[in-house]
Motif scaffolding. Sequence first.
Motif, PDB file in Angstrom:
ATOM      1  N   GLU A 125       0.833  -1.096   0.050  1.00 21.08           N
ATOM      2  CA  GLU A 125      -0.021  -0.002  -0.111  1.00 21.08           C
ATOM      3  C   GLU A 125       0.834   1.316  -0.113  1.00 21.08           C
ATOM      4  OE1 GLU A 125      -3.086   0.481  -0.294  1.00 21.08           O
ATOM      5  OE2 GLU A 125      -3.899  -1.463  -0.202  1.00 21.08           O
ATOM      6  N   THR A 126       1.992   1.198   0.681  1.00 21.51           N
ATOM      7  CA  THR A 126       2.899   2.420   0.599  1.00 21.51           C
ATOM      8  C   THR A 126       3.382   2.518  -0.591  1.00 21.51           C
ATOM      9  OG1 THR A 126       4.923   0.782   1.187  1.00 21.51           O
ATOM     10  CG2 THR A 126       3.773   1.843   2.851  1.00 21.51           C
ATOM     11  N   GLU A 127       3.218   2.028  -1.818  1.00 22.14           N
ATOM     12  CA  GLU A 127       3.664   2.368  -3.159  1.00 22.14           C
ATOM     13  C   GLU A 127       2.312   3.187  -3.881  1.00 22.14           C
ATOM     14  OE1 GLU A 127       5.765  -0.764  -5.658  1.00 22.14           O
ATOM     15  OE2 GLU A 127       4.807  -2.174  -4.120  1.00 22.14           O
ATOM     16  N   LEU A 128       1.273   3.642  -3.050  1.00 24.05           N
ATOM     17  CA  LEU A 128       0.429   3.994  -3.571  1.00 24.05           C
ATOM     18  C   LEU A 128       0.172   5.372  -2.765  1.00 24.05           C
ATOM     19  CD1 LEU A 128      -2.203   1.185  -3.839  1.00 24.05           C
ATOM     20  CD2 LEU A 128      -0.722   2.008  -5.623  1.00 24.05           C
ATOM     21  N   PRO A 129       0.850   6.328  -3.218  1.00 24.72           N
ATOM     22  CA  PRO A 129       0.694   7.508  -2.251  1.00 24.72           C
ATOM     23  C   PRO A 129      -0.940   8.320  -2.401  1.00 24.72           C
ATOM     24  CG  PRO A 129       2.232   7.940  -4.173  1.00 24.72           C
ATOM     25  CD  PRO A 129       1.829   6.380  -4.149  1.00 24.72           C
ATOM     26  N   ILE A 130      -0.879   9.127  -1.535  1.00 26.63           N
ATOM     27  CA  ILE A 130      -2.295   9.813  -1.672  1.00 26.63           C
ATOM     28  C   ILE A 130      -1.738  11.145  -2.500  1.00 26.63           C
ATOM     29  CG2 ILE A 130      -3.992  11.449  -0.684  1.00 26.63           C
ATOM     30  CD1 ILE A 130      -3.517   9.883   1.889  1.00 26.63           C
ATOM     31  N   ILE A 131      -2.584  11.371  -3.791  1.00 27.78           N
ATOM     32  CA  ILE A 131      -2.105  12.222  -4.857  1.00 27.78           C
ATOM     33  C   ILE A 131      -3.628  13.344  -4.797  1.00 27.78           C
ATOM     34  CG2 ILE A 131      -1.729  12.761  -7.036  1.00 27.78           C
ATOM     35  CD1 ILE A 131      -0.448  10.081  -7.031  1.00 27.78           C
TER      36      ILE A 131
END
Length: 276
Positions: free
Chosen positions: A268-274
């Motif tokens: 999940e850490t590979e999916l930053p909040i953008i």
Amino acid sequence: MAASEKTLTNKCTTNEGWTVVLPRRSRQRRKATKSGVLEEKQEPWTPTDSQTDPSKEATLVQKMERCINRIEGSEFYHTFRDQIQTSVVDYFNRVLGSEIKMQMVIYGIGSIKLYEPPRLQLSLAILMRRDLSWIGNIEVFDPILSATESRVLEALGCSVMSINEHGRREALKPTMFFMPHCEAELYNNLLQANWKLNLLKNMVLFGNSFETYEQHVSLCKNSPILNSMGHILAAQGFTNEFRIQTVSDDYYNAFHDSSWHFFSPLLETELPIINS
């Protein structure tokens, strides 16, 4: 804008034939429906021209049949199909998992009545469904489609969506998104809607090369186009991209700089909040 008329703008130009469109901001909360389309983005759609002409339909069907036959016998198509069945077959199998079929969603096809590139693109999709047993139903949407074009698409075995999803379909099951030469915003919307591990693994995307987008951005670091590409750029770390070969100039306009994209984030850490 039709998918065949793309040009990269906003002060940082190339000769690639794309458009990068700035996104429309919205602070509304988004909720997924059972169909996997984010709720506040659903807009009922019907063709603006309600009348169809049987003679025009017949003429367009004939055009499409000629186009399909032309591609089917081409070196371009044989090379394209061979790539699917050799270089990237393992990636397709990984997305399919235990499923038998992978549905296809076509966004931004453009006008098949007015332009040859959309006819070539649609022909390629239809041939893939004919020749690859694991491709299921084809759904199509472009807000510029006419009633005649919609009837022809249905005659060719496709379903025309009655909702404008703005590219925000969630991949609740294995799904191929067929989007050659769409706007960057549409790719970004699609990634944003699927920005979860369990959704990204269900996606295959055929469209503009993300590597090329990244190259454009490296040359235009202060450009406002970055606002519409946040998820595209963030996905680069876990995207496996395979470019196709156009082989012949006959197919350059319809398919240049197109790639297969497969997504495989592990954490999940590979999916930053953008915020885009």
